[in-house]
Design an enzyme around this catalytic site. Structure first.
Site, PDB file in Angstrom:
ATOM      1  N   LYS A 125      -7.930   4.058  -9.054  1.00 44.13           N
ATOM      2  CA  LYS A 125      -8.083   2.919  -9.962  1.00 44.13           C
ATOM      3  C   LYS A 125      -6.986   2.914 -11.027  1.00 44.13           C
ATOM      4  O   LYS A 125      -6.457   1.860 -11.380  1.00 44.13           O
ATOM      5  CB  LYS A 125      -9.476   2.971 -10.599  1.00 44.13           C
ATOM      6  CG  LYS A 125      -9.865   1.695 -11.320  1.00 44.13           C
ATOM      7  CD  LYS A 125     -11.303   1.736 -11.791  1.00 44.13           C
ATOM      8  CE  LYS A 125     -12.304   1.305 -10.742  1.00 44.13           C
ATOM      9  NZ  LYS A 125     -12.721   2.312  -9.781  1.00 44.13           N
ATOM     10  N   ARG A 147       0.830  -1.201   0.000  1.00 50.48           N
ATOM     11  CA  ARG A 147       0.000   0.000   0.000  1.00 50.48           C
ATOM     12  C   ARG A 147       0.874   1.265   0.000  1.00 50.48           C
ATOM     13  O   ARG A 147       0.405   2.344  -0.394  1.00 50.48           O
ATOM     14  CB  ARG A 147      -0.905   0.014   1.225  1.00 50.48           C
ATOM     15  CG  ARG A 147      -1.941  -1.102   1.247  1.00 50.48           C
ATOM     16  CD  ARG A 147      -3.156  -0.775   0.423  1.00 50.48           C
ATOM     17  NE  ARG A 147      -4.010  -1.933   0.217  1.00 50.48           N
ATOM     18  CZ  ARG A 147      -5.098  -1.924  -0.548  1.00 50.48           C
ATOM     19  NH1 ARG A 147      -5.452  -0.819  -1.184  1.00 50.48           N
ATOM     20  NH2 ARG A 147      -5.831  -3.009  -0.700  1.00 50.48           N
ATOM     21  N   LYS A 167     -13.050  10.282 -28.141  1.00 53.33           N
ATOM     22  CA  LYS A 167     -12.207   9.281 -28.796  1.00 53.33           C
ATOM     23  C   LYS A 167     -11.515   8.331 -27.810  1.00 53.33           C
ATOM     24  O   LYS A 167     -10.916   7.343 -28.224  1.00 53.33           O
ATOM     25  CB  LYS A 167     -11.165   9.953 -29.683  1.00 53.33           C
ATOM     26  CG  LYS A 167     -10.115  10.757 -28.932  1.00 53.33           C
ATOM     27  CD  LYS A 167      -9.123  11.358 -29.911  1.00 53.33           C
ATOM     28  CE  LYS A 167      -8.020  12.124 -29.176  1.00 53.33           C
ATOM     29  NZ  LYS A 167      -7.049  12.703 -30.139  1.00 53.33           N
ATOM     30  N   HIS A 179     -12.567   0.609   6.275  1.00 54.81           N
ATOM     31  CA  HIS A 179     -11.175   1.067   6.309  1.00 54.81           C
ATOM     32  C   HIS A 179     -11.058   2.543   5.934  1.00 54.81           C
ATOM     33  O   HIS A 179     -10.087   3.211   6.302  1.00 54.81           O
ATOM     34  CB  HIS A 179     -10.301   0.190   5.397  1.00 54.81           C
ATOM     35  CG  HIS A 179     -10.462   0.470   3.939  1.00 54.81           C
ATOM     36  ND1 HIS A 179     -11.332  -0.217   3.132  1.00 54.81           N
ATOM     37  CD2 HIS A 179      -9.847   1.377   3.130  1.00 54.81           C
ATOM     38  CE1 HIS A 179     -11.254   0.241   1.900  1.00 54.81           C
ATOM     39  NE2 HIS A 179     -10.360   1.198   1.865  1.00 54.81           N
TER      40      HIS A 179
END
Length: 601
Positions: A234, A73, A276, A143
């Site tokens: 992400k 992490r 696009k 968390h």
């Protein structure tokens, strides 16, 4: 796999100009290359609370299945903070009217840096499996809240408020902003315009955040985007996890980052992307699905998770593992090292034999066997079971309903077997490209090159991942045809008949061949259409030129008018012959269906 040269970005957050007091520190990251971070971020990184993340693996126990998955992490959090700064830099340079301040930069990057500080040992195993079992009444602990608590502990124990004040942060306002970014982001971002206006009328307000006003709503979509899931967290973990797992990464985060722009959507500012790059966003969600399917939900990985969870449960009374989450100083000391503490207990904790035996079995690879799996479709469930599922408030509750149903089926099906439900561990997994049952790209807005201010949703085309043609898009009508029983029948008609008995690899069917043919038919029709349009444009220019000549030569009006009418009629006939969208669709339908009459050889 995406090459390292493609992964590494070259963004440097130059908006915060270096001074004698702000010398940026350089980190060498295997994913993003050499990156610079503000000295306040470095102060946070150097605290014991953040350094703890060096000992929390990003993928929990998955390194016991994928040996390369040893990243933590710690480096992920630094990568997220870096990408957050890059995205803010892009928005600030392209849209200075957004008035992104240096305080906005720092707050968003601090939130990005600290968003995972609340993770326990082996990441999601702790909050997703262990805590629900030993403290079932503590349903609301997450968390994210622990990350906020750890952030406050870090401020208090390391004198960070003084450092923040040194860089002119408004502690009351900016600390609240950082909390909101870590906890939830812009949760009310999906509110529709009509509902928003009604809500404003009834309650007097619609913006629930306290850290920033509504004109800065887009800032809440950078770290944790609750609107559509496209965020820098992400972007980093997908690329980083793929890199360490050895799994191909199917999208380019730098391309998304560079195309980001803020537009007004239903009266609120949202981060949008160039039209696009829609395929790139599809690739991002497909990469997420692939990661979960191949690695994060790996069957052996789940077996190991269950065994470690069982060991933690047995050791909990002795080591007080679950209680440490309520005291951030004790929680700071709780890392993946708890595994070794149980495996090799000290003299003061000798009564850990049962838990120790479980971990020894994991080390020696003496694991329970995987029996099998079944894919459930909610369309085929009983009505009463569907009703029960709809009543459940969250995913965990729905999974419990599924588990109860499967256990009942086992009890009914068991015939003189010594095995009972207790001899099995049932794992129910909901998988999708985003939130289960929802298409995440439905909530992503785009803008075009010709209109940078108007946001729109992309027309929904189904994406198929074909081994020959790659990722292809098909019209919704074609997808409707594919979903019929008559077309699905082609899944069971071998393309080469009995040839697979000679060539073992020749197992492909008329199903995928027909989809490929429809795709190629559409591409060919598009090429012909472009060629026709080009020829038509040349004819149109020639026609307009003749029309101008006709108007200039009034003396030959009658003769030229007659000739002109004839050419005009020919021009109209040629125009009618042009391939249109219906023609293309018909050609694709024909290509899609021409194998429907095939029978088994």
């Amino acid at each position: 796999m995406v090459k390292q040269a493609m992964i590494k970005g070259q963004c440097q957050v130059s908006f915060i100009k270096p001074t004698p007091f702000t010398i940026l520190q350089i980190f060498n990251d295997p994913i993003h290359g050499h990156i610079e971070l503000h000295p306040l971020l470095v102060k946070i990184i150097d605290t014991p609370q953040f350094q703890r993340l060096r000992h929390i693996k990003q993928l929990g126990t998955k390194n016991l299945v994928y040996p390369g998955a040893t990243h933590t992490r710690f480096e992920h959090s630094i990568g997220v903070a870096y990408l957050a700064g890059c995205l803010l830099k892009t928005l600030h340079e392209n849209q200075p009217e957004l008035n992104i301040t240096k305080h906005d930069f720092l707050c968003v990057q601090i939130a990005a840096l600290c968003h995972d500080m609340g993770h326990g040992p082996f990441s999601h195993l702790f909050d997703g499996m262990f805590i629900p079992e030993v403290q079932p009444d503590d349903e609301h602990w997450e968390h994210e809240q622990a990350s906020v608590d750890m952030f406050h502990c870090m401020r208090k124990k390391n004198g960070l408020d003084k450092e923040m004040d040194r860089f002119r942060l408004n502690l009351d306002e900016d600390i609240k902003f950082i909390e909101e970014l870590i906890l939830k982001g812009q949760k009310d971002g999906k509110v529709k315009l009509v509902f928003k206006l009604l809500f404003q009328h009834l309650s007097g307000y619609s913006w629930s955040m306290k850290g920033r006003t509504e004109d800065k709503s887009f800032l809440y979509e950078i770290v944790a985007n609750k609107v559509n899931g496209v965020d820098v967290d992400k972007w980093d973990y997908l690329v980083r996890d793929c890199y360490y797992l050895g799994i191909p990464c199917g999208f380019d985060s730098q391309r998304l980052l560079k195309s980001a722009r803020v537009c007004n959507v239903n009266g609120r500012k949202h981060i949008c992307f160039r039209d696009k790059v829609a395929d790139n966003i599809y690739g991002m969600f497909h990469t997420r699905y692939t990661l979960h399917r191949e690695a994060l939900q790996h069957k052996i990985g789940y077996i190991i998770d269950v065994k470690i969870k069982d060991a933690f449960v047995l050791a909990n009374n002795q080591l007080k593992i679950s209680e440490k989450k309520d005291d951030m100083l004790k929680y700071t000391e709780l890392t993946d090292h708890i595994f070794d503490q149980i495996l090799h207990p000290s003299d003061s904790h000798r009564d850990l034999t049962a838990a120790q035996c479980i971990l020894e079995d994991i080390v020696e690879r003496k694991l329970p066997k995987f029996v099998g799996e079944a894919r459930l479709k909610e369309d085929g469930l009983r009505e009463e079971l569907k009703a029960r599922l709809e009543e459940q408030p969250d995913k965990a509750s729905r999974i419990k309903v599924y588990q109860e149903e499967l256990k009942n089926k086992w009890e009914k099906a068991r015939i003189d077997s010594p095995l009972t439900v207790g001899d099995f561990e049932i794992h129910v997994l909901e998988m999708g490209f985003g939130e289960v049952g929802n298409e995440p790209i439905d909530n992503v807005h785009f803008y075009s090159k010709n209109d940078l201010k108007t946001a729109f949703k992309m027309e929904k085309y189904q994406i198929f991942n074909d081994p020959i043609q790659g990722q292809i898009e098909l019209h919704p009508l074609l997808v409707k045809i594919i979903d019929t029983p008559q077309f699905q029948r082609l899944r069971h008609i071998k393309q080469l008949g009995g040839t697979y008995l000679v060539y073992p690899g020749a197992t492909h069917t008329r199903f995928e061949h027909s989809i490929g043919a429809a795709y190629l038919a559409g591409r060919l029709a598009e090429v012909l259409k472009e060629k026709q349009l080009k020829e038509f444009k040349n004819e149109q220019e020639e026609f307009e030129k003749k029309q101008d000549e006709f108007e200039e030569n009034i003396e030959e009006f009658e003769e030229k008018q007659k000739k002109f009418k004839k050419e005009k009629e020919e021009f109209r006939k040629n125009k009618i012959k042009l391939i249109n969208e219906k023609d293309i669709l018909c050609v694709q339908i024909a290509a899609l269906c021409y194998n429907l009459g095939q029978v088994h050889p």
